[in-house]
Design a protein around this motif. Structure first.
Motif, PDB file in Angstrom:
ATOM      1  N   GLY A   1       0.762  -1.237   0.000  1.00  0.00           N
ATOM      2  CA  GLY A   1       0.000   0.000   0.000  1.00  0.00           C
ATOM      3  C   GLY A   1       0.793   1.287   0.000  1.00  0.00           C
ATOM      4  N   ARG A   2       2.110   1.241   0.138  1.00  0.00           N
ATOM      5  CA  ARG A   2       2.893   2.471   0.323  1.00  0.00           C
ATOM      6  C   ARG A   2       2.715   3.466  -0.826  1.00  0.00           C
ATOM      7  N   ASP A   3       2.693   3.035  -2.064  1.00  0.00           N
ATOM      8  CA  ASP A   3       2.521   3.962  -3.182  1.00  0.00           C
ATOM      9  C   ASP A   3       1.128   4.581  -3.143  1.00  0.00           C
ATOM     10  N   ILE A   4       0.145   3.804  -2.761  1.00  0.00           N
ATOM     11  CA  ILE A   4      -1.230   4.297  -2.671  1.00  0.00           C
ATOM     12  C   ILE A   4      -1.344   5.313  -1.548  1.00  0.00           C
ATOM     13  N   THR A   5      -0.790   5.011  -0.396  1.00  0.00           N
ATOM     14  CA  THR A   5      -0.903   5.938   0.733  1.00  0.00           C
ATOM     15  C   THR A   5      -0.114   7.222   0.481  1.00  0.00           C
ATOM     16  N   ARG A   6       0.948   7.141  -0.304  1.00  0.00           N
ATOM     17  CA  ARG A   6       1.683   8.357  -0.684  1.00  0.00           C
ATOM     18  C   ARG A   6       0.770   9.271  -1.488  1.00  0.00           C
ATOM     19  N   LYS A   7       0.014   8.702  -2.414  1.00  0.00           N
ATOM     20  CA  LYS A   7      -0.917   9.497  -3.216  1.00  0.00           C
ATOM     21  C   LYS A   7      -2.030  10.068  -2.345  1.00  0.00           C
ATOM     22  N   ILE A   8      -2.520   9.284  -1.406  1.00  0.00           N
ATOM     23  CA  ILE A   8      -3.574   9.754  -0.502  1.00  0.00           C
ATOM     24  C   ILE A   8      -3.044  10.889   0.373  1.00  0.00           C
ATOM     25  N   ALA A   9      -1.822  10.750   0.873  1.00  0.00           N
ATOM     26  CA  ALA A   9      -1.224  11.820   1.677  1.00  0.00           C
ATOM     27  C   ALA A   9      -1.096  13.101   0.856  1.00  0.00           C
ATOM     28  N   GLY A  10      -0.798  12.953  -0.418  1.00  0.00           N
ATOM     29  CA  GLY A  10      -0.737  14.115  -1.310  1.00  0.00           C
ATOM     30  C   GLY A  10      -2.087  14.819  -1.416  1.00  0.00           C
ATOM     31  N   VAL A  11      -3.157  14.050  -1.448  1.00  0.00           N
ATOM     32  CA  VAL A  11      -4.504  14.638  -1.468  1.00  0.00           C
ATOM     33  C   VAL A  11      -4.756  15.409  -0.171  1.00  0.00           C
ATOM     34  N   LEU A  12      -4.357  14.840   0.958  1.00  0.00           N
ATOM     35  CA  LEU A  12      -4.530  15.519   2.243  1.00  0.00           C
ATOM     36  C   LEU A  12      -3.775  16.846   2.259  1.00  0.00           C
ATOM     37  N   MET A  13      -2.565  16.854   1.708  1.00  0.00           N
ATOM     38  CA  MET A  13      -1.775  18.085   1.637  1.00  0.00           C
ATOM     39  C   MET A  13      -2.477  19.110   0.740  1.00  0.00           C
ATOM     40  N   GLN A  14      -2.967  18.651  -0.392  1.00  0.00           N
ATOM     41  CA  GLN A  14      -3.671  19.539  -1.318  1.00  0.00           C
ATOM     42  C   GLN A  14      -4.906  20.150  -0.657  1.00  0.00           C
ATOM     43  N   GLU A  15      -5.646  19.354   0.104  1.00  0.00           N
ATOM     44  CA  GLU A  15      -6.832  19.845   0.802  1.00  0.00           C
ATOM     45  C   GLU A  15      -6.450  20.951   1.793  1.00  0.00           C
ATOM     46  N   ALA A  16      -5.365  20.759   2.538  1.00  0.00           N
ATOM     47  CA  ALA A  16      -4.937  21.755   3.521  1.00  0.00           C
ATOM     48  C   ALA A  16      -4.455  23.029   2.828  1.00  0.00           C
ATOM     49  N   GLU A  17      -3.681  22.892   1.780  1.00  0.00           N
ATOM     50  CA  GLU A  17      -3.192  24.074   1.068  1.00  0.00           C
ATOM     51  C   GLU A  17      -4.351  24.864   0.459  1.00  0.00           C
ATOM     52  N   THR A  18      -5.342  24.162  -0.052  1.00  0.00           N
ATOM     53  CA  THR A  18      -6.525  24.823  -0.602  1.00  0.00           C
ATOM     54  C   THR A  18      -7.286  25.561   0.491  1.00  0.00           C
ATOM     55  N   ALA A  19      -7.342  24.974   1.689  1.00  0.00           N
ATOM     56  CA  ALA A  19      -8.008  25.640   2.819  1.00  0.00           C
ATOM     57  C   ALA A  19      -7.349  26.992   3.097  1.00  0.00           C
TER      58      ALA A  19
ATOM     59  N   LEU B   1      -7.004  21.480   8.489  1.00  0.00           N
ATOM     60  CA  LEU B   1      -6.774  20.054   8.279  1.00  0.00           C
ATOM     61  C   LEU B   1      -8.123  19.354   8.222  1.00  0.00           C
ATOM     62  N   GLY B   2      -8.294  18.511   7.239  1.00  0.00           N
ATOM     63  CA  GLY B   2      -9.545  17.783   7.101  1.00  0.00           C
ATOM     64  C   GLY B   2      -9.658  17.219   5.701  1.00  0.00           C
ATOM     65  N   LEU B   3     -10.839  16.759   5.414  1.00  0.00           N
ATOM     66  CA  LEU B   3     -11.072  16.133   4.119  1.00  0.00           C
ATOM     67  C   LEU B   3     -12.486  16.473   3.668  1.00  0.00           C
ATOM     68  N   GLY B   4     -12.582  17.198   2.570  1.00  0.00           N
ATOM     69  CA  GLY B   4     -13.872  17.567   2.005  1.00  0.00           C
ATOM     70  C   GLY B   4     -14.312  16.580   0.949  1.00  0.00           C
ATOM     71  N   ASN B   5     -15.450  16.848   0.350  1.00  0.00           N
ATOM     72  CA  ASN B   5     -16.006  15.956  -0.671  1.00  0.00           C
ATOM     73  C   ASN B   5     -15.057  15.767  -1.850  1.00  0.00           C
ATOM     74  N   ASP B   6     -14.401  16.844  -2.294  1.00  0.00           N
ATOM     75  CA  ASP B   6     -13.454  16.721  -3.413  1.00  0.00           C
ATOM     76  C   ASP B   6     -12.323  15.770  -3.067  1.00  0.00           C
ATOM     77  N   GLY B   7     -11.814  15.874  -1.839  1.00  0.00           N
ATOM     78  CA  GLY B   7     -10.744  14.982  -1.402  1.00  0.00           C
ATOM     79  C   GLY B   7     -11.202  13.538  -1.324  1.00  0.00           C
ATOM     80  N   VAL B   8     -12.404  13.325  -0.787  1.00  0.00           N
ATOM     81  CA  VAL B   8     -12.950  11.967  -0.712  1.00  0.00           C
ATOM     82  C   VAL B   8     -13.093  11.392  -2.115  1.00  0.00           C
ATOM     83  N   GLU B   9     -13.608  12.202  -3.041  1.00  0.00           N
ATOM     84  CA  GLU B   9     -13.761  11.732  -4.430  1.00  0.00           C
ATOM     85  C   GLU B   9     -12.412  11.413  -5.056  1.00  0.00           C
ATOM     86  N   GLU B  10     -11.417  12.253  -4.808  1.00  0.00           N
ATOM     87  CA  GLU B  10     -10.093  12.018  -5.386  1.00  0.00           C
ATOM     88  C   GLU B  10      -9.455  10.756  -4.818  1.00  0.00           C
TER      89      GLU B  10
END
Length: 144
Positions: A25-43, A120-129
């Motif tokens: 799962g490491r490659d997958i979780t790296r991508k998911i962590a990237g989504v979390l970072m994107q969500e925070a930066e967008t906030a 910090l959090g996860l919105g609908n766009d992040g969940v969809e991504e």
């Protein structure tokens, strides 16, 4: 002090569990962590929670104080240290985001004298991504 935000979304967890049964799962979780970072930066950019709620406006006295010192930019970004302190971590079965600035927790949660401005959090766009990432990985497994 380190502030982390963890979320639990059953649909995402179920798909991830199915994936980890067949692949590392490491490659997958790296991508998911990237989504979390994107969500925070967008906030920070939009001055809103990752879920889309507007942050509380600045107190007028504080707003004037900032303006008199030449700063009229975004809320929570006078020095940029908080947004620069965002960091991610991930492993085979987890992805997390945090802020290493100790005062980040006060902005995330609020205090008696200051409203919360969660970044910090996860919105609908992040969940969809994240769901799309997991679906792509599941389809790769199904094709193999």
């Amino acid at each position: 002090m380190h502030l982390e935000f963890k979320f639990d979304t059953r649909a995402i967890q179920n798909k991830f569990t199915k994936l980890t049964e067949t692949v590392e799962g490491r490659d997958i979780t790296r991508k998911i962590a990237g989504v979390l970072m994107q969500e925070a930066e967008t906030a920070f950019d939009k001055e809103q929670t990752p879920e889309g709620g507007a942050w509380a406006k600045l107190d007028e006295r504080y707003k004037k104080y900032r303006h008199n010192r030449g700063y009229t930019g975004n809320i929570l970004q006078i020095s940029g240290d908080l947004v620069k302190s965002l960091n991610i971590d991930y492993g085979d079965s987890f992805a997390v985001i945090g802020a290493s600035e100790p005062y980040g927790q006060f902005h995330q949660m609020g205090t008696e004298k200051m409203p919360a401005r969660p970044f910090l959090g996860l919105g609908n766009d992040g969940v969809e991504e994240i769901t799309a990432i997991l679906n792509r990985e599941l389809s790769k497994v199904a094709q193999a």
